[in-house]
Structures are given as C-alpha cells and as structure tokens.
Design a protein around this motif. Structure first.
Motif, PDB file in Angstrom:
ATOM      1  N   ARG A  39     -53.686  12.318  -7.429  1.00 19.34           N
ATOM      2  CA  ARG A  39     -54.065  10.916  -7.529  1.00 19.34           C
ATOM      3  C   ARG A  39     -53.488  10.371  -8.825  1.00 19.34           C
ATOM      4  O   ARG A  39     -53.886  10.782  -9.919  1.00 19.34           O
ATOM      5  CB  ARG A  39     -55.580  10.733  -7.508  1.00 19.34           C
ATOM      6  N   ALA A  40     -52.553   9.470  -8.675  1.00 17.25           N
ATOM      7  CA  ALA A  40     -51.958   8.799  -9.834  1.00 17.25           C
ATOM      8  C   ALA A  40     -52.809   7.592 -10.195  1.00 17.25           C
ATOM      9  O   ALA A  40     -53.534   7.065  -9.354  1.00 17.25           O
ATOM     10  CB  ALA A  40     -50.533   8.370  -9.494  1.00 17.25           C
ATOM     11  N   PRO A  41     -52.714   7.139 -11.428  1.00 14.21           N
ATOM     12  CA  PRO A  41     -53.503   5.974 -11.853  1.00 14.21           C
ATOM     13  C   PRO A  41     -53.263   4.772 -10.950  1.00 14.21           C
ATOM     14  O   PRO A  41     -52.112   4.397 -10.699  1.00 14.21           O
ATOM     15  CB  PRO A  41     -52.996   5.722 -13.274  1.00 14.21           C
ATOM     16  N   GLY A  42     -54.329   4.194 -10.442  1.00 19.08           N
ATOM     17  CA  GLY A  42     -54.222   3.006  -9.614  1.00 19.08           C
ATOM     18  C   GLY A  42     -53.769   3.257  -8.188  1.00 19.08           C
ATOM     19  O   GLY A  42     -53.543   2.310  -7.432  1.00 19.08           O
ATOM     20  N   LYS A  43     -53.652   4.518  -7.816  1.00 21.93           N
ATOM     21  CA  LYS A  43     -53.185   4.847  -6.460  1.00 21.93           C
ATOM     22  C   LYS A  43     -54.197   5.723  -5.733  1.00 21.93           C
ATOM     23  O   LYS A  43     -55.079   6.309  -6.344  1.00 21.93           O
ATOM     24  CB  LYS A  43     -51.831   5.549  -6.519  1.00 21.93           C
ATOM     25  N   GLN A  44     -54.033   5.811  -4.432  1.00 20.64           N
ATOM     26  CA  GLN A  44     -54.891   6.671  -3.639  1.00 20.64           C
ATOM     27  C   GLN A  44     -54.425   8.118  -3.736  1.00 20.64           C
ATOM     28  O   GLN A  44     -53.260   8.399  -4.037  1.00 20.64           O
ATOM     29  CB  GLN A  44     -54.878   6.210  -2.180  1.00 20.64           C
ATOM     30  N   ARG A  45     -55.350   8.998  -3.439  1.00 17.71           N
ATOM     31  CA  ARG A  45     -55.006  10.411  -3.418  1.00 17.71           C
ATOM     32  C   ARG A  45     -54.029  10.688  -2.271  1.00 17.71           C
ATOM     33  O   ARG A  45     -54.181  10.151  -1.166  1.00 17.71           O
ATOM     34  CB  ARG A  45     -56.263  11.258  -3.244  1.00 17.71           C
ATOM     35  N   GLU A  46     -53.042  11.532  -2.545  1.00 20.57           N
ATOM     36  CA  GLU A  46     -52.020  11.824  -1.538  1.00 20.57           C
ATOM     37  C   GLU A  46     -51.727  13.312  -1.492  1.00 20.57           C
ATOM     38  O   GLU A  46     -51.890  14.025  -2.492  1.00 20.57           O
ATOM     39  CB  GLU A  46     -50.722  11.060  -1.848  1.00 20.57           C
ATOM     40  N   LEU A  47     -51.285  13.753  -0.337  1.00 22.07           N
ATOM     41  CA  LEU A  47     -50.899  15.145  -0.165  1.00 22.07           C
ATOM     42  C   LEU A  47     -49.626  15.437  -0.956  1.00 22.07           C
ATOM     43  O   LEU A  47     -48.691  14.641  -0.963  1.00 22.07           O
ATOM     44  CB  LEU A  47     -50.654  15.439   1.318  1.00 22.07           C
ATOM     45  N   VAL A  48     -49.615  16.596  -1.595  1.00 24.47           N
ATOM     46  CA  VAL A  48     -48.411  17.089  -2.266  1.00 24.47           C
ATOM     47  C   VAL A  48     -47.782  18.194  -1.416  1.00 24.47           C
ATOM     48  O   VAL A  48     -46.601  18.140  -1.069  1.00 24.47           O
ATOM     49  CB  VAL A  48     -48.726  17.624  -3.668  1.00 24.47           C
ATOM     50  N   ALA A  49     -48.590  19.204  -1.093  1.00 22.51           N
ATOM     51  CA  ALA A  49     -48.111  20.311  -0.264  1.00 22.51           C
ATOM     52  C   ALA A  49     -49.312  21.096   0.242  1.00 22.51           C
ATOM     53  O   ALA A  49     -50.364  21.117  -0.399  1.00 22.51           O
ATOM     54  CB  ALA A  49     -47.192  21.236  -1.063  1.00 22.51           C
ATOM     55  N   GLN A  50     -49.129  21.737   1.393  1.00 17.72           N
ATOM     56  CA  GLN A  50     -50.203  22.530   1.984  1.00 17.72           C
ATOM     57  C   GLN A  50     -49.600  23.742   2.659  1.00 17.72           C
ATOM     58  O   GLN A  50     -48.509  23.656   3.244  1.00 17.72           O
ATOM     59  CB  GLN A  50     -50.985  21.699   2.993  1.00 17.72           C
ATOM     60  N   ILE A  51     -50.332  24.866   2.602  1.00 20.31           N
ATOM     61  CA  ILE A  51     -49.885  26.087   3.256  1.00 20.31           C
ATOM     62  C   ILE A  51     -51.053  26.652   4.050  1.00 20.31           C
ATOM     63  O   ILE A  51     -52.184  26.719   3.557  1.00 20.31           O
ATOM     64  CB  ILE A  51     -49.344  27.107   2.229  1.00 20.31           C
ATOM     65  N   ASN A  52     -50.807  27.040   5.298  1.00 19.59           N
ATOM     66  CA  ASN A  52     -51.893  27.569   6.113  1.00 19.59           C
ATOM     67  C   ASN A  52     -51.861  29.099   6.147  1.00 19.59           C
ATOM     68  O   ASN A  52     -50.962  29.737   5.576  1.00 19.59           O
ATOM     69  CB  ASN A  52     -51.862  26.969   7.514  1.00 19.59           C
ATOM     70  N   SER A  53     -52.834  29.673   6.828  1.00 19.63           N
ATOM     71  CA  SER A  53     -52.985  31.123   6.817  1.00 19.63           C
ATOM     72  C   SER A  53     -51.820  31.830   7.478  1.00 19.63           C
ATOM     73  O   SER A  53     -51.542  32.990   7.179  1.00 19.63           O
ATOM     74  CB  SER A  53     -54.289  31.520   7.517  1.00 19.63           C
ATOM     75  N   GLY A  54     -51.117  31.117   8.349  1.00 19.07           N
ATOM     76  CA  GLY A  54     -49.963  31.719   8.997  1.00 19.07           C
ATOM     77  C   GLY A  54     -48.677  31.571   8.217  1.00 19.07           C
ATOM     78  O   GLY A  54     -47.621  32.031   8.649  1.00 19.07           O
ATOM     79  N   GLY A  55     -48.766  30.914   7.079  1.00 18.29           N
ATOM     80  CA  GLY A  55     -47.593  30.714   6.244  1.00 18.29           C
ATOM     81  C   GLY A  55     -46.877  29.395   6.479  1.00 18.29           C
ATOM     82  O   GLY A  55     -45.872  29.107   5.832  1.00 18.29           O
ATOM     83  N   GLY A  56     -47.381  28.604   7.421  1.00 18.44           N
ATOM     84  CA  GLY A  56     -46.777  27.312   7.664  1.00 18.44           C
ATOM     85  C   GLY A  56     -46.991  26.384   6.480  1.00 18.44           C
ATOM     86  O   GLY A  56     -48.054  26.366   5.873  1.00 18.44           O
ATOM     87  N   ILE A  57     -45.951  25.625   6.128  1.00 17.92           N
ATOM     88  CA  ILE A  57     -45.978  24.781   4.934  1.00 17.92           C
ATOM     89  C   ILE A  57     -45.641  23.342   5.299  1.00 17.92           C
ATOM     90  O   ILE A  57     -44.748  23.097   6.126  1.00 17.92           O
ATOM     91  CB  ILE A  57     -44.985  25.315   3.875  1.00 17.92           C
TER      92      ILE A  57
END
Length: 120
Positions: A39-57
């Motif tokens: 979450r940057a100042p004055g902005k909404q929270r946003e996804l940066v990166a995600q990894i699941n249990s199967g290794g999918g990114i």
C-alpha cells in the motif's frame, strides 16, 4: 491462531535491491498460498506477487522482471527479492497467508507490514 511476521524492509536508493521475508507460525494445518501486497501513500492495497502450494506464481505487471517470489515450505516462509527498485515502489509491504488450520477450517492472515522506501 496464526502469526505472520515480515522482515527486511528499509531505505534503499533507486536501482538498489531489498529482500523481504515472511514467516508464518502457529496453528497451521496446511498453507495454500503466501503472497505480498503493498500500500503506497494515498493508494489502495495491491497485489505484488503470490505463490501457491503447488509452486504456481502470480506477479503484478509492475513486479514482472524485477521481483522474484520464492517459498521455503519446510519453514513456512516466503521471500520477495526486489531488484531495480524505483521510487514508485515505496510502500508498506504486507505478507498474506491463506492457511488451513484444520481439515475444514481456513482463513487469511496478514502481517503487520514492513516499510520499503526508495529514494531517487
């Protein structure tokens, strides 16, 4: 209860690198996914990166080519290697963990956030 603790934020010059770490602990039956939001100042929270249990990114477009997410399943830890940082990457970075606490119960837990500041 599940605890989520981030570390590794700080101040860096543009073009520099930082590595964030996030460890999950507590009543964990199985982790489904771990990820990073910001979450940057004055902005909404946003996804940066995600990894699941199967290794999918999944990377946000702004992260592709510069950030790398990885996971140590044995340690219930996720990492975010951030290279070529720019001032627009300045934000509070939050770790997000989607976890089963039993065979049927699941929930999402957040860390307290770690500040990343990139100076120009």
């Amino acid at each position: 209860q599940v605890q989520v603790v981030e570390s590794g934020g700080g101040l860096v010059q543009a073009g520099g690198s930082l590595r964030l770490s996030c460890a999950a602990s507590g009543n964990i039956f199985r982790i489904i996914a771990m990820g990073w939001y910001r979450r940057a100042p004055g902005k909404q929270r946003e996804l940066v990166a995600q990894i699941n249990s199967g290794g999918g990114i999944n990377y946000a477009d702004s992260s592709k080519g510069r950030f790398t997410i990885s996971r140590d399943n044995a340690k219930n830890t996720v990492y975010l290697q951030m290279n070529s940082l720019a001032p627009e990457d300045t934000a509070v970075y939050y770790c997000n963990v989607y976890v089963y606490t039993s065979v049927t119960a699941h929930d999402v837990y957040w860390g307290q956030g770690t500040q990343v500041t990139v100076s120009s």
